[in-house]
Scaffold this active site. Structure first.
Site, mmCIF file in Angstrom:
data_model
loop_
_atom_site.group_PDB
_atom_site.id
_atom_site.type_symbol
_atom_site.label_atom_id
_atom_site.label_comp_id
_atom_site.label_asym_id
_atom_site.label_seq_id
_atom_site.Cartn_x
_atom_site.Cartn_y
_atom_site.Cartn_z
ATOM 1 C CG ASP A 13 1.513 -4.607 -11.307
ATOM 2 O OD1 ASP A 13 2.183 -3.619 -11.624
ATOM 3 O OD2 ASP A 13 0.746 -4.627 -10.328
ATOM 4 C CE LYS A 16 0.335 -2.062 -18.414
ATOM 5 N NZ LYS A 16 0.076 -2.836 -17.197
ATOM 6 N N GLY A 40 4.447 1.278 -12.499
ATOM 7 C CA GLY A 40 5.840 0.902 -12.287
ATOM 8 C C GLY A 40 6.180 -0.187 -13.274
ATOM 9 C CG HIS A 41 5.721 0.118 -16.915
ATOM 10 N ND1 HIS A 41 5.346 1.110 -17.786
ATOM 11 C CD2 HIS A 41 4.578 -0.411 -16.441
ATOM 12 C CE1 HIS A 41 4.029 1.181 -17.823
ATOM 13 N NE2 HIS A 41 3.545 0.270 -17.006
ATOM 14 C CD GLN A 215 -2.188 2.932 -13.876
ATOM 15 O OE1 GLN A 215 -2.644 3.672 -14.737
ATOM 16 N NE2 GLN A 215 -1.017 3.170 -13.340
HETATM 17 P P1 IMP Z 1 -4.136 5.020 -7.809
HETATM 18 O O1 IMP Z 1 -4.005 4.787 -9.276
HETATM 19 O O2 IMP Z 1 -2.821 5.323 -7.145
HETATM 20 O O3 IMP Z 1 -5.199 6.021 -7.491
HETATM 21 O O4 IMP Z 1 -4.630 3.642 -7.143
HETATM 22 C C1 IMP Z 1 -5.911 3.071 -7.396
HETATM 23 C C2 IMP Z 1 -5.829 1.546 -7.455
HETATM 24 O O5 IMP Z 1 -5.091 1.170 -8.629
HETATM 25 C C3 IMP Z 1 -5.077 0.922 -6.265
HETATM 26 O O6 IMP Z 1 -5.682 -0.323 -5.973
HETATM 27 C C4 IMP Z 1 -3.687 0.690 -6.816
HETATM 28 O O7 IMP Z 1 -3.007 -0.360 -6.137
HETATM 29 C C5 IMP Z 1 -3.990 0.335 -8.259
HETATM 30 N N1 IMP Z 1 -2.884 0.660 -9.172
HETATM 31 C C6 IMP Z 1 -2.525 1.878 -9.627
HETATM 32 N N2 IMP Z 1 -1.481 1.781 -10.464
HETATM 33 C C7 IMP Z 1 -1.183 0.481 -10.560
HETATM 34 C C8 IMP Z 1 -0.215 -0.253 -11.330
HETATM 35 O O8 IMP Z 1 0.579 0.288 -12.098
HETATM 36 N N3 IMP Z 1 -0.246 -1.604 -11.168
HETATM 37 C C9 IMP Z 1 -1.131 -2.236 -10.362
HETATM 38 N N4 IMP Z 1 -2.054 -1.594 -9.636
HETATM 39 C C10 IMP Z 1 -2.087 -0.251 -9.745
#
Ligand code: IMP
Length: 429
Positions: A13, A16, A40-41, A215
């Site tokens: 977040d 990017k 989520g962009h 991420q």
């Molecule tokens: P997962 O990727 O859904 O398995 O989540 C694993 C961890 O990564 C959790 O703490 C999520 O909140 C975090 N996470 C996954 N994708 C994002 C993102 O795009 N932005 C911020 N945190 C993320």
């Protein structure tokens, strides 16, 4: 010709997509190399407000080829929904390519993720799909091209998970799953391509290529705050693994950092300031269109001051050549701004600007040390020239660059493309 990896330096977040969108104007090709719809962009352009989950934001430029790469995991139904949303806004998908090597997220991956999550995941099935990939029982996207092989693979996957699904009280109508997936695949089929070949052809033809990370570094499965991480490799090295190119292919590694820091989900967060409610709300910009709430899950993001220790670590593991600093304007309202400049080892009192490992239990032995910097209390929102920035804002950026040992190349001062200061254009090498 230049190939640039654009990587989040924090817990995701960082903005990017805004930076990718900015550079996409000069790019011929943009590839997402890892993750799935957990990302989520948000991109705001004069043509409207766009939310992306899996499709690279380069799709907004009709001449740019946008690739969903081999290292991603795809929920076909979710992807088709995202594609439909773009078509409704008259965005052409003619240049969208999807790697047949990407792995499929199946309905049970999503349900298992939701039922067994321990880290505050997005519930999109990312962890279970990557687990199956590593266990060598996953389904690659191209499997659907042979419907009998697809059926067979679906049956094997369901059988493999039967013990856990029974324990969780979950069952599936396999005929229905097969029907729904094959129906959606009909819409994706035309976009499935040999994306490795496309990338190498583009390079040979002297094109500019962006590798769009999702991420962030601190969520990397190997280098992040394990086990509170995602299941893929967002760091710049992941751009190779997730795309099918070697390290020599990538010329430039650009880190993206927010001027403060946020985190969604569980896990350590040394510079978090949730306890200081008013300051936290101000940093989160509650009530604004760009307030710090997750694009994918709507969850409130935890907020904190810029952590230079973690950022130095990020620079190291990504070999960043320069950084983009986003949301500088968020700090306009602060009289004093803090930076976490070092950590103190609670057991020995030892103080250091560097940390060798981010493992969550290791990190819990450290506490943050903050230094105070003067704010600027004036409006930088929408500034597009460094000369427009107040002296203290420039000092703040200089301080970050000095501590990280890399220059700031881009400063973002608002959500629109035009709200950007370009000090050095990475597409120029
Ligand atoms: P997962 O990727 O859904 O398995 O989540 C694993 C961890 O990564 C959790 O703490 C999520 O909140 C975090 N996470 C996954 N994708 C994002 C993102 O795009 N932005 C911020 N945190 C993320």
């Amino acid at each position: 010709m230049v190939s640039i990896a654009i990587v989040g330096g924090q817990w995701g977040d960082e903005g990017k997509a805004k930076i990718t969108d900015l550079l996409s104007a000069k790019a011929d090709c943009v590839i997402r190399y890892q993750g799935g719809a957990n990302a989520g962009h948000t991109v705001m352009t004069p043509a409207g407000h766009f939310k992306f989950h899996l499709i690279p934001s380069g799709i907004l430029f009709p001449e740019t080829t946008s690739i969903i790469g081999p290292g991603t995991v795809i929920d076909p139904k979710g992807l088709w929904k995202e594609m439909q949303g773009l078509l409704e806004k008259n965005i052409s998908l003619n240049n969208l390519r999807i790697s047949g090597l990407a792995h499929l997220i199946l309905p049970w991956h999503i349900d298992i993720d939701k039922a067994t999550d321990q880290v505050g995941s997005t519930g999109k099935g990312i962890g279970p799909a990557y687990t199956d990939k590593a266990k060598r029982i996953g389904l690659q996207l191209f499997t659907f091209l042979d419907r009998w092989a697809f059926r067979d693979a679906l049956e094997k996957s369901l059988a493999h998970h039967s013990f856990e699904l029974e324990r969780l009280g979950l069952s599936y109508d396999l005929d229905q799953v097969e029907r729904e997936y094959l129906e959606v695949f009909e819409n994706l089929k035309a976009h499935v391509a040999d994306t490795i070949q496309e990338l190498h052809e583009a390079r040979k033809a002297g094109k500019t290529i962006l590798f769009e990370g999702a991420q962030g570094t601190l969520l990397d499965i190997s280098f992040g705050t394990y086990p509170y991480v995602t299941s893929s490799t967002p760091i710049s090295g992941g751009a190779c693994i997730g795309s099918g190119v070697g390290p020599a292919f990538i010329d430039y590694s650009l880190g993206v950092f927010k001027s403060f820091i946020t985190r969604v989900g569980g896990g350590p967060f040394p510079s978090e300031i949730e306890a200081e409610r008013e300051t936290a709300q101000k940093l989160r910009q509650d009530g604004t269109l760009w307030a710090e709430y997750g694009t994918t899950t709507g969850r409130m993001r935890r907020v904190g001051w810029f952590d230079a220790v973690l950022a130095r670590y990020s620079v190291r593991v990504n070999s960043f050549q320069s950084i983009a600093v986003t949301k500088l304007d968020t700090l306009d309202a602060f009289e004093k701004i803090m930076i976490c400049t070092s950590y103190r080892d609670k057991r020995t009192g030892w103080v250091s600007e560097d940390i060798p490992c981010l493992n969550a239990s290791w990190l819990s032995n450290y506490e943050p040390i903050f230094e105070e910097f003067p704010g600027w209390l004036s409006n930088t929102h929408g500034c597009n020239d460094i000369a427009q920035l107040p002296a203290n804002a420039k000092l703040y950026l200089d301080e970050i660059a000095r501590r990280l040992g890399v220059p700031v190349s881009i400063v973002s001062t608002g959500p629109q493309r035009a709200d950007s200061i370009i000090l050095h254009d990475p597409t120029q090498g």
